[in-house]
Design a protein around this motif. Sequence first.
Motif, short mmCIF file in Angstrom:
data_model
loop_
_atom_site.label_atom_id
_atom_site.label_comp_id
_atom_site.label_asym_id
_atom_site.label_seq_id
_atom_site.Cartn_x
_atom_site.Cartn_y
_atom_site.Cartn_z
N ILE A 10 0.83 -1.20 0.00
CA ILE A 10 0.00 0.00 0.00
C ILE A 10 0.87 1.26 0.00
CG2 ILE A 10 -1.74 1.31 1.29
CD1 ILE A 10 -2.84 -1.24 0.10
N THR A 11 0.51 2.19 -0.87
CA THR A 11 1.22 3.47 -0.97
C THR A 11 0.20 4.61 -0.85
OG1 THR A 11 0.91 3.67 -3.36
CG2 THR A 11 2.86 2.43 -2.60
N MET A 12 0.70 5.80 -0.86
CA MET A 12 -0.19 6.97 -0.87
C MET A 12 -1.05 6.95 -2.13
SD MET A 12 0.07 8.85 1.84
CE MET A 12 0.05 10.62 1.78
N ASP A 13 -0.50 6.41 -3.21
CA ASP A 13 -1.28 6.33 -4.45
C ASP A 13 -2.54 5.48 -4.27
OD1 ASP A 13 0.54 7.93 -5.79
OD2 ASP A 13 1.65 6.24 -6.64
N LEU A 34 -0.83 12.69 5.80
CA LEU A 34 0.51 13.24 6.07
C LEU A 34 0.67 13.61 7.54
CD1 LEU A 34 1.03 15.43 2.87
CD2 LEU A 34 2.04 13.18 3.38
N ASP A 35 -0.38 14.18 8.12
CA ASP A 35 -0.34 14.56 9.53
C ASP A 35 -0.21 13.32 10.43
OD1 ASP A 35 -0.53 16.47 11.71
OD2 ASP A 35 -2.53 15.64 12.06
N LYS A 39 2.99 12.48 12.89
CA LYS A 39 2.85 12.19 14.32
C LYS A 39 3.38 10.80 14.66
CE LYS A 39 -1.00 15.24 15.11
NZ LYS A 39 -1.70 15.69 16.28
N ALA A 40 3.07 9.83 13.83
CA ALA A 40 3.54 8.47 14.08
C ALA A 40 5.07 8.42 14.08
CB ALA A 40 2.99 7.51 13.03
N ARG A 41 5.67 9.09 13.11
CA ARG A 41 7.14 9.08 13.02
C ARG A 41 7.80 9.82 14.17
NH1 ARG A 41 6.35 9.90 6.73
NH2 ARG A 41 6.58 7.72 6.08
N SER A 42 7.15 10.85 14.67
CA SER A 42 7.75 11.60 15.77
C SER A 42 7.47 10.98 17.13
CB SER A 42 7.29 13.06 15.75
OG SER A 42 5.94 13.16 16.10
N ASP A 43 6.29 10.34 17.29
CA ASP A 43 5.89 9.85 18.61
C ASP A 43 6.22 8.39 18.88
OD1 ASP A 43 4.88 12.39 18.90
OD2 ASP A 43 2.78 11.80 18.84
N TRP A 44 6.02 7.51 17.90
CA TRP A 44 6.13 6.08 18.16
C TRP A 44 7.52 5.62 18.62
CZ3 TRP A 44 3.28 2.38 19.73
CH2 TRP A 44 1.92 2.39 19.47
N PRO A 45 8.59 6.10 18.04
CA PRO A 45 9.90 5.61 18.51
C PRO A 45 10.11 5.83 20.02
CG PRO A 45 10.15 6.64 16.39
CD PRO A 45 8.74 6.93 16.83
N ASP A 46 9.74 7.00 20.51
CA ASP A 46 9.88 7.27 21.95
C ASP A 46 8.86 6.49 22.76
OD1 ASP A 46 12.01 8.98 21.53
OD2 ASP A 46 10.74 10.77 21.47
N ASN A 69 5.66 0.18 2.88
CA ASN A 69 6.15 1.03 1.81
C ASN A 69 6.74 2.29 2.41
OD1 ASN A 69 5.48 3.48 -0.10
ND2 ASN A 69 5.70 1.67 -1.39
N SER A 70 7.70 2.88 1.75
CA SER A 70 8.38 4.05 2.30
C SER A 70 7.42 5.21 2.61
CB SER A 70 9.47 4.53 1.35
OG SER A 70 8.92 4.91 0.10
N ASP A 71 6.25 5.21 1.99
CA ASP A 71 5.26 6.24 2.31
C ASP A 71 4.81 6.13 3.76
OD1 ASP A 71 5.32 7.09 -0.32
OD2 ASP A 71 3.39 6.20 -0.86
N PHE A 72 4.94 4.94 4.34
CA PHE A 72 4.39 4.71 5.68
C PHE A 72 5.40 4.14 6.68
CE2 PHE A 72 0.84 4.35 2.68
CZ PHE A 72 0.10 5.43 3.12
#
Length: 74
Positions: A10-13, A34-35, A39-46, A69-72
């Motif tokens: 699955i991609t953004m397309d 995108l939002d 948020k997932a990229r900034s919050d989930w690792p921590d 996919n790199s989109d996600f």
Amino acid sequence: MAGSKQWYDITMDHFQLWAEKTKIPWLVVKPHLLDVMKKARSDWPDLLTELPMLEDHKVALRLHWQKLNSDFTI
């Protein structure tokens, strides 16, 4: 979703095609996706270091993210 049953493909397309098929303007959908990803990229690792999850589950979640996919990816 939009012709694929393989989550890792699955991609953004795919979301754009879904939006078009459901007659929801892509310009309305895209900013929310995108939002959420921002948020997932900034919050989930921590969060993974703080949440009371089994270490095996944390490892599985990280592996899942890497396969997306790199989109996600996170």
